[in-house]
Enzyme design. Structure first.
Site, PDB file in Angstrom:
ATOM      1  N   GLY A 546      32.425  35.925  39.596  1.00 41.63           N
ATOM      2  CA  GLY A 546      32.208  35.752  38.172  1.00 41.63           C
ATOM      3  C   GLY A 546      33.503  35.659  37.387  1.00 41.63           C
ATOM      4  O   GLY A 546      34.601  35.675  37.931  1.00 41.63           O
ATOM      5  N   ASP A 664      37.011  43.628  50.355  1.00 47.55           N
ATOM      6  CA  ASP A 664      37.776  42.501  49.796  1.00 47.55           C
ATOM      7  C   ASP A 664      39.059  43.024  49.152  1.00 47.55           C
ATOM      8  O   ASP A 664      39.379  42.691  48.016  1.00 47.55           O
ATOM      9  CB  ASP A 664      36.928  41.741  48.772  1.00 47.55           C
ATOM     10  CG  ASP A 664      37.500  40.356  48.461  1.00 47.55           C
ATOM     11  OD1 ASP A 664      38.297  39.840  49.280  1.00 47.55           O
ATOM     12  OD2 ASP A 664      37.170  39.803  47.409  1.00 47.55           O
TER      13      ASP A 664
END
Length: 828
Positions: A546, A664
């Protein structure tokens, strides 16, 4: 069955072990003194008779609250908490009796005042814990011994004997699983009519559910408009209230030697408990609801509470659970409600959805009642009783069903919607003497397998079945009732565990303990988010999940607003992030302030970190000549960033109540605040890892190319060692100041990163006799040789060990953190 339920209901459990009453326990806290959170196990207040203790309560290894608890119970039972929705950190927090103001003050690790007793008269001499469980401030001087402040004036979820309950006070339930430090949806207080009442309010729906809302005050044997508005529980176990609400403990004959408490539990039931002094366990001696299905909000919207006699939730026909782990969020329709299309009715016999009526219960024949619902767009269902009362419903809420409940609810669904006709057949039914009997006994625990509970219903077009017997419609419901009982018996031993049938339970007396820290997000509307971000104009970052915007809330807080992309995928990611956020609290992790889940919008609101990402500060404009506008991270700043990130990851991997893998880890997901303190962000790919190391879902997660451990592309299970690998890459980039994919090894620029070549080259250099030269060659040239050799050498060795292909050879983050901290100590 009743024996099992009784045993399960006898103890309210807070599972963390009770610290021993050590010699260091205090009788009082004098003015100017403080209790440190680090000494929570030995430094706390005790009442003169040793029944109660007050101090720092360990919610989790790194999260604490200041609470009063029963010290003589087998498991600690908290009866009062200062700022229950705002925990403090395990390091640096203090509870002090302020020398200047004379108030009790709770501060967090950074000195922020979390709570204070609001007493500022200036003459408090000490804080003491009385034998009643009341934490008091006592005056000095001429008012020596006089109580100038007391915790009894601000109850949380429990009322103790002798504690006056007035119109200005409320009991508020805890939030249940996942929100145990947040306020629950239930409260006890005096209503506008001066009746002592239980309230339900989930910010969307609200109602009074005790005394019985069907009855008027005369039928409920209450007085209204009384001017006293007081209630109290005495030591004998008698509760009296100014509106004539009253009850007594079942063990009243035991006298005042029994320790008692009145608690509004997380499930919304008000219960009186008595402590067995011999065993240290609690027994329920009175409760407001024998049938928990009558408590409002138990199963959420579009769901029905089945009681047979143990409670369980099931979605209304044509609906699916909104959250597999939380029944209070109810169910969502699997069909689209369209007022312009044809509809049909689904009958739910002996069922009621209390409240939210569009009319006042007119006396109407079935056909007219059905017609009105058909032509009224806002009508989603109607209830028709045998005396021809018709109630049109705008919302399906507070649903419940059990034999003998008068009336049938008819749901309105699209005419072409295919209703499930499956039913889990555990029992065989036959008619006998005009009734139903069971051919077979209820299966034992050993003979019932795990199965999905489906609700059997009938469909019809409105009036064709008027006058027909209701027995055909009851088969499914009556079968379901006994199925639920069989399932509860079969799985009673683990019903209240994290995998229980009713998860998280708002129906049971037992709390599982503080397994999770607060999940108390502020819920923002989409319009509020638009105003805060000036219609999403200031972009401060973007990624695969996003775009992040800068925003300013109405309270002037500057925030980062992350708008998740792709509604279908973002819903899962949104729930994942919320699940993780609700379990973390650490200075090196980004704090989340709230969220928006409105229509297709999935938005997260977090604290704004001033200096942006490590990637931006470490890599941007690297080849340009440094100027006043270009900040080059100094060596000490880089080392502190490495240390802070290690602390954050170590917390995620070992200190959370459930292991959390980031998945991540990269410089883009490390933000730097105004003091360049690192904060790990973006948990969109994070998943919770079971303590046994098994989680099949992790095999589908992927990180970012260049930072991914080798096991991502193999069939090996994913563990926290993938974060260790990524951390090793970040360490090398902190040292070199260059992305590892751009390193030049053996004269070759690694356009497509090959970490093995990097690790091999570093090992070869480190094995040479001139290690100082080796370390200098690997340093960022922008540092101009200004770095700590011992720290740099340690970081390189740690990085190489973290980048081992065999994950078994990689260290864990706790050992990495210990190594870095020892090097830091040596450098001082």
């Amino acid at each position: 069955m009743s024996t099992t339920c009784t045993l399960l209901l006898t103890t309210l459990v807070f599972l963390l072990p009770l610290p021993p009453l050590a010699v260091a326990a205090r009788a009082s806290l004098p003015r100017g003194a403080a209790i440190a959170v680090e000494d929570y196990a030995t430094d706390f207040l005790v009442s003169p008779d040793g029944t109660f203790a007050c101090g720092f309560y360990n919610v989790s290894p790194t999260v604490f609250s200041v609470s009063v608890w029963f010290a003589r119970a087998a498991a600690r039972t908290v009866v009062w908490t200062a700022a229950p929705a705002r925990p403090v950190h395990s390091t640096g927090a203090r509870l002090s009796l302020d020398r200047r103001s004379g108030a009790l003050v709770l501060t967090d690790f950074d000195g922020t005042v979390v709570w204070n007793s609001t007493y500022v008269a200036g003459d408090a001499a000490r804080a003491r814990l009385l034998d009643t469980g009341n934490l008091v401030l006592e005056g000095g001087g001429n008012g020596a011994g006089e109580t100038v402040w007391q915790s009894f004036d601000s109850p949380t979820d429990t009322l103790l004997p002798g504690q006056r309950f007035t119109a200005a006070r409320h009991l508020v339930s805890r939030g249940g699983r996942g929100r145990l430090l947040a306020a629950g949806y239930y409260s006890l207080g005096f209503s506008d009519y001066a009746m002592l009442s239980l309230f339900y309010d989930n910010h969307n729906f609200s109602s009074i559910y005790w005394p019985n809302p069907y009855n008027n005050y005369v039928a409920n044997k209450r007085k209204i408009y009384n001017f006293t508005r007081e209630a109290e529980l005495d030591a004998l176990g008698q509760f009296i209230s100014s509106d004539d609400a009253g009850f007594v403990a079942a063990d009243l004959a035991a006298g005042d030697g029994v320790r008692r408490r009145l608690t509004l539990d997380a499930d919304g039931d008000l219960r009186l408990y008595s402590l067995d002094a011999a065993t240290g366990t609690w027994t329920v001696t009175w409760m407001a609801f024998a049938n928990p299905c009558t408590i409002h909000g138990v199963c959420g919207a579009n769901a029905v509470c089945l009681y047979g006699p143990s409670p369980a939730c099931v979605c209304a026909p044509g609906h699916e659970r909104a959250d597999a782990g939380d029944w209070t969020k109810g169910c969502l329709p699997a069909f689209r409600r369209d007022c312009s299309g044809k509809t049909k009715l689904v009958a739910l016999p002996h069922t009621d959805f209390w409240g939210y009526d569009l009319n006042d219960g007119e006396i109407l024949p079935f056909r007219e009642c059905a017609r009105r619902c058909h032509v009224t767009c806002s009508c989603v269902a109607f209830q028709h009783k045998q005396n021809m009362e018709c109630y049109l419903k705008s919302v399906l809420f507070n649903g419940r069903t059990f034999p003998g409940l008068p009336g049938t609810v008819y749901m309105k669904v699209p005419a072409d919607f295919a209703m499930p006709d499956e039913l889990l057949h555990v029992h065989q039914w036959r008619t006998h003497g005009g009734g139903l009997v069971i051919d077979e006994d209820i299966p034992t625990c050993d003979s019932v397998a795990d199965a999905e509970l489906l609700l059997n219903v009938s469909t019809h077009d409105g009036g064709r079945d008027v006058g027909k017997a209701v027995w055909p419609y009851m088969y499914g419901f009556l079968s379901a009732l006994l199925i639920v009982e069989a399932v509860v018996i079969a799985f009673g031993c683990w019903l209240f565990s994290s995998r229980g049938l009713f998860r998280p339970s708002r129906v049971w007396a037992i709390e599982e303990g503080y397994k999770l820290i607060t999940n108390n997000f502020q819920r923002y509307t989409y319009s509020e988010i638009k105003r805060a971000t000036n219609n999403f104009t200031d972009v401060i970052g973007s990624g695969g999940s996003g775009v992040v915007y800068k925003g300013i809330l109405e309270d002037d807080r500057v925030v980062a607003v992350k708008v998740l992309r792709n509604v279908l995928q973002s819903e899962q990611e949104f729930q994942s992030e919320l699940s993780v956020i609700g379990r973390i609290y650490h200075m090196n992790l980004v704090r989340m302030w709230g969220c928006c889940s409105e229509g297709k919008h999935r938005i997260l609101v977090s604290e704004h970190i001033e200096n942006g990402s490590l990637a931006k500060m470490l890599f941007d404009d690297r080849e340009e000549t440094p100027s006043d506008a270009t900040v080059v991270l100094g060596w000490n700043q880089r080392f502190q960033i490495a240390l802070g990130v290690a602390k954050g990851l170590a917390y995620l991997h070992t200190e959370c109540l459930e292991w959390i893998i980031h998945c991540d880890m990269k410089p883009e997901n490390i933000l730097l605040d105004k003091d360049l303190e690192p904060k790990i962000t973006d948990f969109g790919l994070a998943k919770l890892l079971n303590r046994d190391g098994s989680d099949a879902n992790l095999s589908r997660i992927r990180g970012t190319r260049g930072y991914m451990a080798p096991e991502w592309v193999s069939s090996l299970p994913i563990t926290e060692k993938v974060d260790v690998y990524s951390y090793g890459v970040v360490l090398l980039e902190l040292v070199k100041g260059v992305r590892i994919s751009e390193w030049v090894i053996y004269g070759v620029k690694l356009a497509d990163m090959d970490t093995r070549m990097v690790v091999k080259a570093i090992r070869e250099k480190m094995e040479t006799s001139d290690q100082e030269r080796c370390v200098k060659d690997l340093m960022d040239h922008r540092l101009n040789g200004e770095f700590n050799h011992a720290q740099a050498k340690a970081m390189l060795k740690i990085a190489v060990s973290c980048l081992e292909e065999d994950r078994g050879k990689r260290p864990n983050m706790s050992s990495v953190l210990q190594t870095l901290m020892s090097v830091e100590e040596e450098a001082r």
